[in-house]
Design a protein around this motif. Structure first.
Motif, PDB file in Angstrom:
ATOM      1  N   SER A 143       0.832  -1.201   0.000  1.00  0.00           N
ATOM      2  CA  SER A 143       0.000   0.000   0.000  1.00  0.00           C
ATOM      3  C   SER A 143       0.871   1.257   0.000  1.00  0.00           C
ATOM      4  CB  SER A 143      -0.893  -0.029   1.248  1.00  0.00           C
ATOM      5  OG  SER A 143      -1.679   1.119   1.307  1.00  0.00           O
ATOM      6  N   THR A 147       2.832  10.198  -1.396  1.00  0.00           N
ATOM      7  CA  THR A 147       2.920  11.617  -1.047  1.00  0.00           C
ATOM      8  C   THR A 147       3.796  11.819   0.182  1.00  0.00           C
ATOM      9  OG1 THR A 147       0.957  11.439   0.332  1.00  0.00           O
ATOM     10  CG2 THR A 147       0.633  12.159  -1.954  1.00  0.00           C
ATOM     11  N   SER A 148       4.264  10.734   0.791  1.00  0.00           N
ATOM     12  CA  SER A 148       4.976  10.831   2.057  1.00  0.00           C
ATOM     13  C   SER A 148       6.484  10.875   1.858  1.00  0.00           C
ATOM     14  CB  SER A 148       4.624   9.633   2.934  1.00  0.00           C
ATOM     15  OG  SER A 148       5.387   9.646   4.102  1.00  0.00           O
TER      16      SER A 148
ATOM     17  N   SER B 121      -0.943  13.186   4.048  1.00  0.00           N
ATOM     18  CA  SER B 121       0.208  13.349   3.158  1.00  0.00           C
ATOM     19  C   SER B 121       1.446  12.693   3.753  1.00  0.00           C
ATOM     20  CB  SER B 121       0.476  14.830   2.892  1.00  0.00           C
ATOM     21  OG  SER B 121       1.285  15.386   3.897  1.00  0.00           O
ATOM     22  N   ALA B 122       1.484  12.594   5.097  1.00  0.00           N
ATOM     23  CA  ALA B 122       2.662  12.026   5.757  1.00  0.00           C
ATOM     24  C   ALA B 122       2.649  10.506   5.767  1.00  0.00           C
ATOM     25  CB  ALA B 122       2.753  12.541   7.195  1.00  0.00           C
ATOM     26  N   CYS B 123       1.487   9.914   5.563  1.00  0.00           N
ATOM     27  CA  CYS B 123       1.364   8.461   5.750  1.00  0.00           C
ATOM     28  C   CYS B 123       2.018   7.701   4.595  1.00  0.00           C
ATOM     29  CB  CYS B 123      -0.094   8.054   5.868  1.00  0.00           C
ATOM     30  SG  CYS B 123      -0.250   6.293   6.192  1.00  0.00           S
ATOM     31  N   LEU B 124       2.998   6.851   4.911  1.00  0.00           N
ATOM     32  CA  LEU B 124       3.729   6.157   3.839  1.00  0.00           C
ATOM     33  C   LEU B 124       3.010   4.912   3.346  1.00  0.00           C
ATOM     34  CD1 LEU B 124       6.914   4.286   5.118  1.00  0.00           C
ATOM     35  CD2 LEU B 124       4.925   4.760   6.523  1.00  0.00           C
ATOM     36  N   VAL B 125       1.855   4.583   3.938  1.00  0.00           N
ATOM     37  CA  VAL B 125       1.074   3.473   3.403  1.00  0.00           C
ATOM     38  C   VAL B 125      -0.328   3.919   2.996  1.00  0.00           C
ATOM     39  CG1 VAL B 125       2.316   1.617   4.568  1.00  0.00           C
ATOM     40  CG2 VAL B 125       0.452   2.778   5.755  1.00  0.00           C
ATOM     41  N   GLY B 126      -0.558   5.231   2.984  1.00  0.00           N
ATOM     42  CA  GLY B 126      -1.863   5.734   2.566  1.00  0.00           C
ATOM     43  C   GLY B 126      -3.019   5.254   3.436  1.00  0.00           C
TER      44      GLY B 126
END
Lengths: 421, 294
Positions: A143, A147-148, B121-126
C-alpha cells in the motif's frame, strides 16, 4: 584480542581432558575476557529482557513515548544518527570509483562495510520502534503512500541497503573463494557506486525533509526550509569523519589485519580526508548561517536555545573545521583524527537537537528517554561492532585487497595464517 | 503517480529556481474544496463544560474501559490540561477567566478534519483518506505504526495505543463517518445539551459562523478558527476570547502543511536525472585522465 577469540573457538572444538589442554583452554578463556567482550555480554544480557517486553507488552512498557512526543531515541539516535554516520560508504565509493581518487582505495571496503552494517542496524532499530514491524514491506509492496517523505526514505533505504550489499559482495565472494561470482560483482561496482550516490542524496536529505511538515514543533533555529540540504551536507561531513574514526580504531583493534598498512601513507589519506571534511564543514556552517539569516532568527541567538545553537555551531562545526584545516597545514594527522571525533559528536548532537532536544521546545511536557530505550540503543550499536569484528577478522576488509592470484587459495577461515598471531 | 503537464511545470520551477509558485498552489487548493463536505461548528461561548460529548464519543466509538455517563459529571479533571488520547477521541478543557474579566471558557478539542490533511500526506502506506463527505478517516489494515502522522499533525490530535504489542493503532476522531453515511448526526453534536456543536455542510457552517459574529460582535472575537488554519478545516470554532488564550495553536500555517513536503518531493526527479549525468561525466573524465597518463 580478536584473534584470541578465534583461537578460543578453534581450541574449544577438540576438548581433550589432558592437563595441558585444560590449561590452554583456561588461557584462551582468560584472553577472551576483554573489556569490550564483557561490555557486549552485559549490554546484550540487559537488552534481551527489554526486547522481550517490547514485543510482548508494547512500546509503552519500555519507552517514554507519548502522543505528543511520538518519536524518541530509537528514531532520533538509531535511525537519524545511524544513517548520517553510515554515509562514509557512498562518499568513499564515489571518490575512488567515480572520481578516480585511487589512493583512497584501502579505505573503501571498511567504509562500505561500516555503511552496510550501519544501515542494517538502522533497520533493526526501526523494528523496535515501529508499532507493527512485521508490516515493514507494506509501503513498498502492499500500500504505497507516495505523497509521504517517509515513503521516499523507506524506498531509498531499502534500495541502498541492497546496493551496499552488492558493493560488499566482492569481499564476501573472495572469502568464499567464488571467483567467477566475484568477477560479476566487481563489474557492478561503477553502477552501484553511482546509484548509491543518487539514493544517498535522496534519503539523507529526505530524513531532514521529514521535519518540514512540523514547523511549529522543531525550534525555529533548527527548523528551516533548507533542512534537507543541511542534513545531506552534514551527512557527507559525518561520513568522512566516520571513515577517519573507524580507520583509527581499526588500527588499534585489529593490528594483524592492518599490519600491511603503511602508517605514513594512512596519515596522508587521513589528512586528505580532513582537507575535504574541512571544506564540507565550512559549506555546512555557511549554509546554517544562511538559514539563520533567511529565517530572520538572529534575535533568537540571545535566548537559551540560541546559546545551545551556538554551542553546536561553534563547538561542533566551526571548531572541527578549524582543527581539520590546522591539521592539514601542519601535517598533523593526529589533529585530524580528533577533529573527526568532534565532527561525529556534532552530527549526533544536531540530529538529537532536531528530533528530540528542541522538538516541542515550548511545551510543558517534554520527552526524556527511558533507560530501557538507552539500553536497546546501546545494544544495537554493540551488535553492529560485533558484526564488524566478525567480518573484518574473516574477510579482506582492512587488509590489502587480494589479487586474483591470491584468490586461488582456499577460503580464509580459522586455519588461515593471517588470522593467527 | 501520474504527472500532468502543470505538475511537471511546477517541478521544473521548483527544481530550477528553487522557489515555490505559491500563488498557483493556493489556487489549486481552493479548487479542491468540495461543497459536499460536511463539518462542525463549535460555539465556545455556549459550551458549559458538561463533558457529555466525551461520553457520547467514547460510547459511539465503542472505546475500551467505558465509564457511565455520571462519571463525566466529575469536574475536577478540568483542572488538568488534557489532549485527545487513545481512550478519549475528544476532550474538554477549561480555561479560566482572563484578566479582562468574563467567566471560564470550555474548549472541546478533537481532529479538525483538514481540507488537505498533513497526516494523510505524511502516511507512507496511505492509511488516511479525505472522504467525499469531509471526514478524514484512518484505516488500520495497512498502518505499520511509524507515527509520522502524529508528528505531522499541526493540532497534535492523533493518538497511538502504545500499550498494545500486537495490534497498536492510531486513534482519532473520524467525525462519526459511519453515522454520517447513515444520515445520522455525529455523537457529540447530537448529545450536546446546549447546542454548542452544530453539524452541517461546512460551507453553510462558515456562513452561520460569520452571521453569528456579525449579529453579536460584543460576544465573539472576529475570527472563525478553521476557516484558513492549515489551509482550511471542516471543523470550525467561534469564541468569545482570542483563540491563543484558549489553547489553540496560534502559529498554524494558512497553507496546507502537505505543500511543505510536496515541494521537497517534487525535486526528486531532478536529482534522479542530473546526478547520473554528473557522476558518469566525472567517471569518464577520470578514466580519460588515466588513459592519457599511461
Amino acid at each position: 584480542m580478536m584473534n584470541h577469540t578465534l583461537n578460543a573457538a578453534a581450541a574449544a572444538i577438540p576438548l581433550h581432558r589432558s592437563r595441558s589442554a585444560r590449561a590452554g583452554y583456561r588461557a584462551t578463556v582468560r584472553a577472551w575476557v576483554t573489556p569490550f567482550n564483557v561490555w557486549a555480554v552485559v549490554i546484550i544480557a540487559a537488552g534481551l529482557p527489554i526486547t522481550y517486553a517490547r514485543f510482548t507488552q508494547g512500546l509503552a512498557s519500555v519507552t517514554n513515548l507519548t502522543d505528543a512526543s511520538p518519536w524518541g531515541l530509537w528514531i532520533g539516535f538509531d535511525v537519524l544518527c545511524g544513517v548520517a554516520l553510515a554515509a562514509g560508504g557512498f562518499v568513499m565509493a564515489s571518490a575512488v570509483h567515480l572520481f578516480g581518487l585511487h589512493d583512497y582505495k584501502p579505505l573503501v571496503r571498511p567504509a562500505i562495510l561500516t555503511g552496510f552494517l550501519g544501515y542494517f542496524f538502522v533497520v533493526i532499530g526501526l523494528m523496535y520502534d515501529l508499532g507493527r514491524p512485521w508490516r515493514l514491506p507494506y509501503p513498498l509492496f502492499y500500500s504505497p503512500g507516495v505523497t509521504s517523505v517517509m515513503f521516499e526514505v523507506a524506498l531509498c533505504v531499502a534500495l541502498y541497503l541492497t546496493v551496499q550489499f552488492i558493493e560488499f559482495c566482492p569481499a564476501v565472494f573472495e572469502w568464499l573463494g567464488w571467483r567467477s561470482a566475484r568477477q560479476w560483482a566487481v563489474r557492478l561496482t561503477i553502477g552501484a557506486s553511482a546509484f548509491g550516490v543518487i539514493l544517498s542524496t535522496l534519503h539523507q536529505s529526505a530524513l531532514g525533509a521529514l521535519f518540514l511538515i512540523a514547523p511549529g514543533k522543531v525550534h525555529p533555529l533548527w527548523y528551516s526550509p533548507h533542512i534537507p540540504i543541511l542534513f545531506f551536507i552534514s551527512a557527507v561531513a559525518a561520513g568522512m569523519s566516520m571513515v577517519i574514526v573507524e580507520s583509527t580504531l581499526s588500527h588499534r583493534a585489529f593490528p594483524v589485519q592492518t599490519a600491511g598498512h603503511d602508517i605514513t601513507e594512512m596519515d596522508r589519506l587521513v589528512l586528505g580526508l580532513g582537507k575535504a571534511a574541512a571544506v564540507v564543514l565550512m559549506t555546512y556552517f555557511a549554509l546554517k548561517c544562511l538559514a539563520l539569516a533567511h529565517g530572520r532568527h538572529w534575535h533568537l541567538l540571545l535566548t537559551p536555545y540560541g546559546a545551545w545553537w551556538l554551542v553546536e555551531m561553534l563547538g561542533f562545526v566551526l571548531l572541527p573545521c578549524v582543527m581539520f584545516t590546522t591539521a592539514v597545514r601542519k601535517s598533523r594527522a593526529g589533529w585530524a583524527r580528533w577533529a573527526a571525533v568532534v565532527t561525529v559528536c556534532g552530527i549526533v548532537l544536531n540530529r538529537l537537537n532536531v528530533s528530540i532536544i528542541t522538538y516541542r521546545w515550548n511545551a510543558p511536557d517534554r520527552y526524556v528517554p527511558n533507560w530501557r530505550e538507552i539500553i536497546i540503543s546501546l545494544m544495537i550499536v554493540t551488535l553492529g561492532l560485533l558484526s564488524f569484528r566478525w567480518i573484518v577478522t574473516r574477510m579482506a576488509v582492512l587488509r590489502d585487497d587480494l589479487s586474483d592470484a591470491a584468490l586461488l587459495r582456499p577460503p580464509t577461515r580459522f586455519s588461515d595464517g593471517a588470522m593467527t598471531s | 503517480m501520474s504527472v500532468n503537464r502543470r505538475d511537471f511545470m511546477r517541478m521544473a520551477a521548483v527544481g530550477l529556481a528553487g522557489a515555490a509558485p505559491a500563488a498557483e498552489a493556493r489556487a489549486d487548493a481552493d479548487s479542491r474544496i468540495s461543497d459536499a463536505w460536511m463539518g462542525m461548528l463549535t460555539d465556545l461561548t455556549l459550551c458549559v463544560g458538561c463533558r457529555k460529548c466525551e461520553w457520547a464519543c467514547r460510547d459511539a466509538n465503542q472505546l475500551p474501559e467505558p465509564k457511565p455517563i455520571d462519571a463525566y459529571d466529575d469536574k475536577t479533571i478540568l483542572e488538568q490540561r488534557r489532549r485527545p488520547d487513545a481512550l478519549n477521541l475528544t476532550v474538554v478543557n477549561q480555561y479560566d477567566a482572563s484578566a479582562g474579566g468574563g467567566s471560564s471558557a470550555y474548549v472541546k478539542s478533537q481532529c479538525m478534519h483538514c481540507f488537505e490533511p498533513a497526516c494523510a500526506s505524511a502516511c507512507l502506506v496511505g492509511a488516511y483518506r479525505k472522504t467525499a463527505q469531509g471526514p478524514v478517516v484512518y484505516d488500520t489494515s495497512a498502518c505499520i505504526g511509524c507515527r509520522y502522522c502524529l508528528v505531522a499533525c499541526p493540532f497534535e490530535m492523533p493518538a497511538y495505543t502504545y500499550n498494545s504489542a500486537m495490534q497498536p493503532v492510531v486513534k482519532k476522531c473520524m467525525l462519526c463517518f459511519e453515522r454520517i453515511i447513515e444520515g445520522k448526526t455525529p455523537a457529540c453534536a447530537s448529545i450536546c445539551p446546549v447546542e454548542a456543536i452544530t453539524f452541517g455542510k461546512r460551507s453553510e457552517l462558515l456562513q452561520l459562523a460569520r452571521k453569528k459574529i456579525e449579529s453579536d460582535p460584543q460576544r465573539y472575537v472576529d475570527h472563525v478558527y478553521g476557516e484558513h488554519e492549515a489551509g482550511g478545516t471542516c471543523w470550525l470554532y467561534i469564541a468569545g476570547r482570542p483563540f491563543e488564550e484558549l489553547g489553540f495553536p496560534s502559529n498554524v500555517d494558512t497553507t496546507p502543511y502537505a505543500e511543505r513536503t510536496a515541494q521537497f518531493l517534487s525535486t526528486v526527479p531532478f536529482i534522479q536525472t542530473i546526478w547520473p549525468a554528473v557522476l558518469m561525466g566525472a567517471y569518464a573524465f577520470s578514466q580519460r585522465r588515466e588513459t592519457l597518463a599511461h
